[in-house]
Design a protein around this motif. Structure first.
Motif, PDB file in Angstrom:
ATOM      1  N   THR A   1       0.830  -1.205   0.000  1.00 48.26           N
ATOM      2  CA  THR A   1       0.000   0.000   0.000  1.00 48.26           C
ATOM      3  C   THR A   1       0.862   1.251   0.000  1.00 48.26           C
ATOM      4  O   THR A   1       0.575   2.226  -0.713  1.00 48.26           O
ATOM      5  CB  THR A   1      -0.934  -0.004   1.222  1.00 48.26           C
ATOM      6  N   ASP A   2       1.928   1.237   0.791  1.00 53.38           N
ATOM      7  CA  ASP A   2       2.829   2.391   0.826  1.00 53.38           C
ATOM      8  C   ASP A   2       3.474   2.626  -0.532  1.00 53.38           C
ATOM      9  O   ASP A   2       3.614   3.780  -0.981  1.00 53.38           O
ATOM     10  CB  ASP A   2       3.918   2.179   1.886  1.00 53.38           C
ATOM     11  N   ARG A   3       3.883   1.543  -1.206  1.00 49.51           N
ATOM     12  CA  ARG A   3       4.500   1.710  -2.526  1.00 49.51           C
ATOM     13  C   ARG A   3       3.496   2.266  -3.527  1.00 49.51           C
ATOM     14  O   ARG A   3       3.839   3.096  -4.374  1.00 49.51           O
ATOM     15  CB  ARG A   3       5.074   0.376  -3.026  1.00 49.51           C
ATOM     16  N   ALA A   4       2.258   1.799  -3.449  1.00 54.10           N
ATOM     17  CA  ALA A   4       1.232   2.322  -4.350  1.00 54.10           C
ATOM     18  C   ALA A   4       1.025   3.821  -4.135  1.00 54.10           C
ATOM     19  O   ALA A   4       0.847   4.582  -5.097  1.00 54.10           O
ATOM     20  CB  ALA A   4      -0.079   1.569  -4.142  1.00 54.10           C
ATOM     21  N   GLU A   5       1.052   4.245  -2.877  1.00 54.78           N
ATOM     22  CA  GLU A   5       0.892   5.671  -2.595  1.00 54.78           C
ATOM     23  C   GLU A   5       2.087   6.468  -3.106  1.00 54.78           C
ATOM     24  O   GLU A   5       1.928   7.573  -3.657  1.00 54.78           O
ATOM     25  CB  GLU A   5       0.721   5.882  -1.091  1.00 54.78           C
ATOM     26  N   ARG A   6       3.309   5.920  -2.969  1.00 53.52           N
ATOM     27  CA  ARG A   6       4.488   6.608  -3.495  1.00 53.52           C
ATOM     28  C   ARG A   6       4.418   6.732  -5.014  1.00 53.52           C
ATOM     29  O   ARG A   6       4.787   7.763  -5.580  1.00 53.52           O
ATOM     30  CB  ARG A   6       5.768   5.874  -3.080  1.00 53.52           C
ATOM     31  N   ARG A   7       3.944   5.674  -5.671  1.00 51.69           N
ATOM     32  CA  ARG A   7       3.800   5.752  -7.128  1.00 51.69           C
ATOM     33  C   ARG A   7       2.804   6.842  -7.515  1.00 51.69           C
ATOM     34  O   ARG A   7       3.017   7.574  -8.482  1.00 51.69           O
ATOM     35  CB  ARG A   7       3.342   4.405  -7.691  1.00 51.69           C
ATOM     36  N   ARG A   8       1.723   6.930  -6.756  1.00 55.25           N
ATOM     37  CA  ARG A   8       0.723   7.955  -7.064  1.00 55.25           C
ATOM     38  C   ARG A   8       1.311   9.358  -6.911  1.00 55.25           C
ATOM     39  O   ARG A   8       1.080  10.239  -7.749  1.00 55.25           O
ATOM     40  CB  ARG A   8      -0.482   7.789  -6.136  1.00 55.25           C
ATOM     41  N   LEU A   9       2.098   9.553  -5.860  1.00 53.47           N
ATOM     42  CA  LEU A   9       2.687  10.869  -5.617  1.00 53.47           C
ATOM     43  C   LEU A   9       3.782  11.188  -6.637  1.00 53.47           C
ATOM     44  O   LEU A   9       3.935  12.343  -7.061  1.00 53.47           O
ATOM     45  CB  LEU A   9       3.252  10.929  -4.201  1.00 53.47           C
ATOM     46  N   ASP A  10       4.556  10.180  -7.016  1.00 55.81           N
ATOM     47  CA  ASP A  10       5.653  10.404  -7.974  1.00 55.81           C
ATOM     48  C   ASP A  10       5.149  10.662  -9.386  1.00 55.81           C
ATOM     49  O   ASP A  10       5.792  11.353 -10.170  1.00 55.81           O
ATOM     50  CB  ASP A  10       6.594   9.200  -7.983  1.00 55.81           C
ATOM     51  N   GLY A  11       4.007  10.074  -9.728  1.00 56.26           N
ATOM     52  CA  GLY A  11       3.496  10.218 -11.080  1.00 56.26           C
ATOM     53  C   GLY A  11       4.234   9.338 -12.069  1.00 56.26           C
ATOM     54  O   GLY A  11       5.132   8.563 -11.715  1.00 56.26           O
ATOM     55  N   ASP A  12       3.865   9.450 -13.320  1.00 55.72           N
ATOM     56  CA  ASP A  12       4.438   8.618 -14.376  1.00 55.72           C
ATOM     57  C   ASP A  12       5.791   9.144 -14.842  1.00 55.72           C
ATOM     58  O   ASP A  12       6.134  10.309 -14.604  1.00 55.72           O
ATOM     59  CB  ASP A  12       3.476   8.566 -15.562  1.00 55.72           C
ATOM     60  N   PRO A  13       6.545   8.293 -15.531  1.00 54.26           N
ATOM     61  CA  PRO A  13       7.762   8.782 -16.191  1.00 54.26           C
ATOM     62  C   PRO A  13       7.433   9.855 -17.224  1.00 54.26           C
ATOM     63  O   PRO A  13       6.278  10.049 -17.604  1.00 54.26           O
ATOM     64  CB  PRO A  13       8.319   7.516 -16.871  1.00 54.26           C
ATOM     65  N   ALA A  14       8.461  10.530 -17.687  1.00 56.23           N
ATOM     66  CA  ALA A  14       8.289  11.596 -18.690  1.00 56.23           C
ATOM     67  C   ALA A  14       8.166  10.959 -20.071  1.00 56.23           C
ATOM     68  O   ALA A  14       9.150  10.834 -20.806  1.00 56.23           O
ATOM     69  CB  ALA A  14       9.464  12.564 -18.633  1.00 56.23           C
ATOM     70  N   TRP A  15       6.956  10.553 -20.429  1.00 61.89           N
ATOM     71  CA  TRP A  15       6.753   9.846 -21.691  1.00 61.89           C
ATOM     72  C   TRP A  15       7.150  10.688 -22.896  1.00 61.89           C
ATOM     73  O   TRP A  15       7.555  10.151 -23.937  1.00 61.89           O
ATOM     74  CB  TRP A  15       5.293   9.415 -21.824  1.00 61.89           C
ATOM     75  N   SER A  16       7.068  11.992 -22.775  1.00 65.63           N
ATOM     76  CA  SER A  16       7.415  12.865 -23.908  1.00 65.63           C
ATOM     77  C   SER A  16       8.900  12.815 -24.236  1.00 65.63           C
ATOM     78  O   SER A  16       9.318  13.255 -25.309  1.00 65.63           O
ATOM     79  CB  SER A  16       7.017  14.310 -23.589  1.00 65.63           C
TER      80      SER A  16
ATOM     81  N   THR B   1      15.721   3.861 -18.792  1.00 63.28           N
ATOM     82  CA  THR B   1      16.339   3.678 -17.487  1.00 63.28           C
ATOM     83  C   THR B   1      15.322   3.866 -16.363  1.00 63.28           C
ATOM     84  O   THR B   1      15.294   3.102 -15.397  1.00 63.28           O
ATOM     85  CB  THR B   1      17.505   4.667 -17.315  1.00 63.28           C
ATOM     86  N   ASP B   2      14.482   4.879 -16.494  1.00 65.27           N
ATOM     87  CA  ASP B   2      13.467   5.165 -15.474  1.00 65.27           C
ATOM     88  C   ASP B   2      12.467   4.018 -15.364  1.00 65.27           C
ATOM     89  O   ASP B   2      12.180   3.524 -14.262  1.00 65.27           O
ATOM     90  CB  ASP B   2      12.754   6.471 -15.831  1.00 65.27           C
ATOM     91  N   VAL B   3      11.934   3.573 -16.489  1.00 63.72           N
ATOM     92  CA  VAL B   3      10.946   2.495 -16.462  1.00 63.72           C
ATOM     93  C   VAL B   3      11.571   1.213 -15.917  1.00 63.72           C
ATOM     94  O   VAL B   3      10.983   0.530 -15.062  1.00 63.72           O
ATOM     95  CB  VAL B   3      10.355   2.266 -17.860  1.00 63.72           C
ATOM     96  N   GLY B   4      12.759   0.870 -16.397  1.00 61.25           N
ATOM     97  CA  GLY B   4      13.428  -0.328 -15.893  1.00 61.25           C
ATOM     98  C   GLY B   4      13.683  -0.254 -14.400  1.00 61.25           C
ATOM     99  O   GLY B   4      13.509  -1.240 -13.679  1.00 61.25           O
ATOM    100  N   GLY B   5      14.081   0.906 -13.912  1.00 63.96           N
ATOM    101  CA  GLY B   5      14.354   1.065 -12.493  1.00 63.96           C
ATOM    102  C   GLY B   5      13.109   0.950 -11.636  1.00 63.96           C
ATOM    103  O   GLY B   5      13.134   0.365 -10.547  1.00 63.96           O
ATOM    104  N   ARG B   6      11.991   1.501 -12.117  1.00 63.34           N
ATOM    105  CA  ARG B   6      10.744   1.403 -11.362  1.00 63.34           C
ATOM    106  C   ARG B   6      10.288  -0.048 -11.237  1.00 63.34           C
ATOM    107  O   ARG B   6       9.875  -0.494 -10.154  1.00 63.34           O
ATOM    108  CB  ARG B   6       9.651   2.226 -12.055  1.00 63.34           C
ATOM    109  N   ILE B   7      10.343  -0.770 -12.338  1.00 64.42           N
ATOM    110  CA  ILE B   7       9.897  -2.171 -12.299  1.00 64.42           C
ATOM    111  C   ILE B   7      10.849  -3.005 -11.443  1.00 64.42           C
ATOM    112  O   ILE B   7      10.416  -3.842 -10.646  1.00 64.42           O
ATOM    113  CB  ILE B   7       9.778  -2.733 -13.718  1.00 64.42           C
ATOM    114  N   LEU B   8      12.150  -2.770 -11.594  1.00 67.37           N
ATOM    115  CA  LEU B   8      13.136  -3.525 -10.815  1.00 67.37           C
ATOM    116  C   LEU B   8      12.920  -3.330  -9.320  1.00 67.37           C
ATOM    117  O   LEU B   8      13.011  -4.287  -8.536  1.00 67.37           O
ATOM    118  CB  LEU B   8      14.547  -3.097 -11.209  1.00 67.37           C
ATOM    119  N   ALA B   9      12.628  -2.112  -8.900  1.00 70.23           N
ATOM    120  CA  ALA B   9      12.420  -1.845  -7.473  1.00 70.23           C
ATOM    121  C   ALA B   9      11.272  -2.675  -6.924  1.00 70.23           C
ATOM    122  O   ALA B   9      11.348  -3.207  -5.803  1.00 70.23           O
ATOM    123  CB  ALA B   9      12.163  -0.358  -7.257  1.00 70.23           C
TER     124      ALA B   9
END
Length: 259
Positions: A11-26, A144-152
């Motif tokens: 639950t804590d990780r889900a909340e951190r993801r919500r606060l961090d937002g998505d990677p910079a897809w642009s 790098t960002d996407v790989g790092g998020r999934i790896l964590a």
């Protein structure tokens, strides 16, 4: 540590993801064709509803474990979403599936919860090495960002499943656990070879040779087998994950995962 604590962690990780937002897809850049094919296959493998695993976990009779499994499935679905958006941002598409994933899923669904988790853990350990390569093998900041998020997330999934498996095999005698360990190793080596050779071109793009991928995946797997089957005390398995196993800071497993 009980599974109620795992519910809090997820639950804590889900909340951190919500606060961090998505990677910079642009910031997406064109991706190598071999890497696109590889990511497409991993995206298809992550993209499931987890209904079979949830059903079996419900039958286990532990509401905290069931809640944790639902949150684990949600994290896997988020991985599929991240990979899909990465591919789409790079001008690529997703695929419906791949034969290797269909075989793996069919094998998991044919088994009970304990054996399904053994099979699932193989996929988790292979994913650790793959997503580390994605994180570290490119100068593309979005990749790098996407790989790092999934790896964590994957680094936490291993001790989560290890705890449940450790409890499930605690009543087995040493010969039985040794036999399970031998079969588990065969499955891991088979899966590592399938990924190393099926994704070999992409791994080369990421700077990892096939044999190196297999060797380093087996290195990651060794402490998992030891923790679940080969002599760890039950009291150790219930210690907070931050102090033991693959998440223990400074421990052998954590050093391998963090490299």
């Amino acid at each position: 540590m009980g599974f109620e604590e795992w519910v809090h962690r997820f639950t804590d990780r889900a909340e951190r993801r919500r606060l961090d937002g998505d990677p910079a897809w642009s910031a997406a850049r064109p991706l190598d064709r071999a890497l696109i094919r590889s990511l497409q296959r991993f995206q298809a493998g992550e993209d499931g509803d987890g209904a079979n695993l949830i059903r079996k976990s419900d039958l286990a009779g532990d509401p905290h474990y069931l809640a944790a499994i639902r949150l684990f499935v949600a994290e896997e679905q988020n991985h599929a979403r991240l990979l899909k958006q990465l591919l789409l941002s790079a001008g690529a598409s997703t695929i419906d599936g791949h034969w290797s994933d269909r075989v793996f899923v069919a094998l998991r669904r044919a088994l009970g919860l304990r054996l399904e988790l053994l099979t699932l853990m193989v996929a988790e350990v292979v994913a650790l090495r793959y997503y580390r390569a994605v994180r570290d093998g490119t100068t593309d900041p979005l990749l790098t960002d996407v790989g790092g998020r999934i790896l964590a997330d994957e680094q936490s999934h291993v001790p989560f499943h290890s705890q449940r498996l450790g409890e499930g095999f605690a009543g087995f005698g040493r010969p039985a656990r040794a036999a399970v360990a031998a079969g588990w190793w065969v499955l891991l080596l088979g899966a590592a070879c399938v990924v190393a050779y099926g994704h070999g071109a992409a791994l080369r793009v990421l700077g990892v040779g096939r044999l190196r991928f297999i060797a380093e995946t087996t290195t990651l797997f060794r402490p998992v087998v030891r923790d679940v089957l080969l002599g760890r005390r039950r009291s150790d398995r219930h210690a907070p994950a931050g102090r033991r196993g693959v998440e223990r800071r400074g421990g052998r497993g954590q050093r391998h995962l963090a490299r």
